[in-house]
Design an enzyme around this catalytic site. Structure first.
Site, PDB file in Angstrom:
ATOM      1  N   SER A 138      30.324 -47.317  45.383  1.00  0.00           N
ATOM      2  CA  SER A 138      30.464 -46.346  46.481  1.00  0.00           C
ATOM      3  C   SER A 138      31.110 -45.081  45.921  1.00  0.00           C
ATOM      4  CB  SER A 138      31.388 -46.956  47.541  1.00  0.00           C
ATOM      5  OG  SER A 138      31.800 -45.992  48.476  1.00  0.00           O
ATOM      6  N   TYR A 151      39.567 -50.890  50.156  1.00  0.00           N
ATOM      7  CA  TYR A 151      38.153 -50.700  49.799  1.00  0.00           C
ATOM      8  C   TYR A 151      38.016 -49.913  48.499  1.00  0.00           C
ATOM      9  CZ  TYR A 151      33.195 -49.554  50.444  1.00  0.00           C
ATOM     10  OH  TYR A 151      31.834 -49.413  50.281  1.00  0.00           O
TER      11      TYR A 151
END
Ligand SMILES: NC(=O)c1ccc[n+]([C@@H]2O[C@H](COP(=O)([O-])OP(=O)(O)OC[C@H]3O[C@@H](n4cnc5c(N)ncnc54)[C@H](OP(=O)(O)O)[C@@H]3O)[C@@H](O)[C@H]2O)c1
Length: 238
Positions: A138, A151
């Site tokens: 990501s 995350y």
């Protein structure tokens, strides 16, 4: 073109589903996730073409499920040409609001899942002296952000893991890449359709799938290290 055998984790929804539908047009697939109904629909779609698609129901937090999925794929197809580590979860809040278990679960799915699938698939790729591992990370693996401690930690770790894995495996002709997309229109992190409306910058799962397809078809003597994929402004907002 020779058909490849592609193992995709988190293939039941969102980006994984789009990668399965795109790569399954010309290849054999082995899919991993927990949602049987979704995997069944996708595999029926792939099997309609002249390609074979199997799936394995498992929890990526369980090493035994991962081992069995890899073995099942080898028993069915005799090889794994491409592994796509895509399964992932998100939970977004300030650090003091996280319990140990919540923080830990994100690392288990996003990082340890990638580690364990790579570990068990690599054994077969080393014997074959070929293969390709594509990790879906990501932009959160490149930049931290508010409420992103758990995350971003998992995705920075996936990027570091990928860099080192490539160094370990390049002598066997095995490619290793990481794709870092910006926001993608999926149900990730509990986002529903209503919340996804009106976003002027957002990738579609199919955008990521096309990028992954490009990597799958990359020359066997080249290795793209990292792709950072950004959205363009949506047509209706231009
Ligand atoms: N959406 C975004 O904005 C975005 C942006 C950049 C990167 N990413 C990354 O892209 C990847 C896919 O995300 P997505 O947006 O497609 O999310 P999604 O729609 O929520 O799909 C997540 C997939 O992961 C699987 N999964 C989750 N926990 C699992 C577990 N314990 N065991 C097995 N499978 C599990 C789910 O399958 P089951 O629920 O059926 O088990 C599902 O197939 C993730 O790694 C995510 O971090 C997403």
């Amino acid at each position: 073109m020779t058909k490849k055998t592609i193992l995709i984790t988190g293939a039941s929804k969102g980006i994984g589903r789009a990668i399965a539908l795109e790569s399954g047009k010309n290849n054999n697939l082995s899919l991993f996730a927990r949602s049987e109904k979704d995997l069944n629909i996708i595999s029926d779609e792939i099997n309609k073409n002249d390609n074979k698609c199997i799936y394995y129901l498992g929890d990526i937090k369980k090493e035994e499920d991962i081992k069995k999925c890899v073995q099942n794929t080898i028993d069915t197809f005799g090889k794994i040409d491409v592994l796509i580590n895509n399964a992932g979860i998100g939970n977004f809040k300030r650090v003091d609001e996280f319990s140990y278990e919540e923080f830990d679960e994100i690392q288990k799915v996003n990082l340890y899942g990638t580690f364990l699938f790579s570990k068990y698939v690599t054994q077969h790729m080393i014997k074959a002296k070929s293969g390709y591992i594509i990790n879906i990370s990501s932009v959160a693996g490149l930049n931290g952000f508010k409420s992103g401690t758990a995350y971003a930690a998992s995705k920075f770790a996936v990027n570091g893991f990928t860099e080192s894995l490539r160094e370990d495996l390049k002598q066997y002709g095995i490619g290793v890449s990481v794709v870092c997309p910006g926001s993608v229109r999926t149900g990730f992190g509990g986002l529903d359709e209503a919340k996804l409306q009106g976003k002027d910058y957002m990738l579609e799962p199919e955008d990521v799938a096309k990028t992954v397809q490009y990597l799958i078809e990359e020359s066997e003597t080249a290795n793209t290290k990292l792709i950072e994929l950004k959205p363009r402004r949506r047509f209706e907002f231009r």
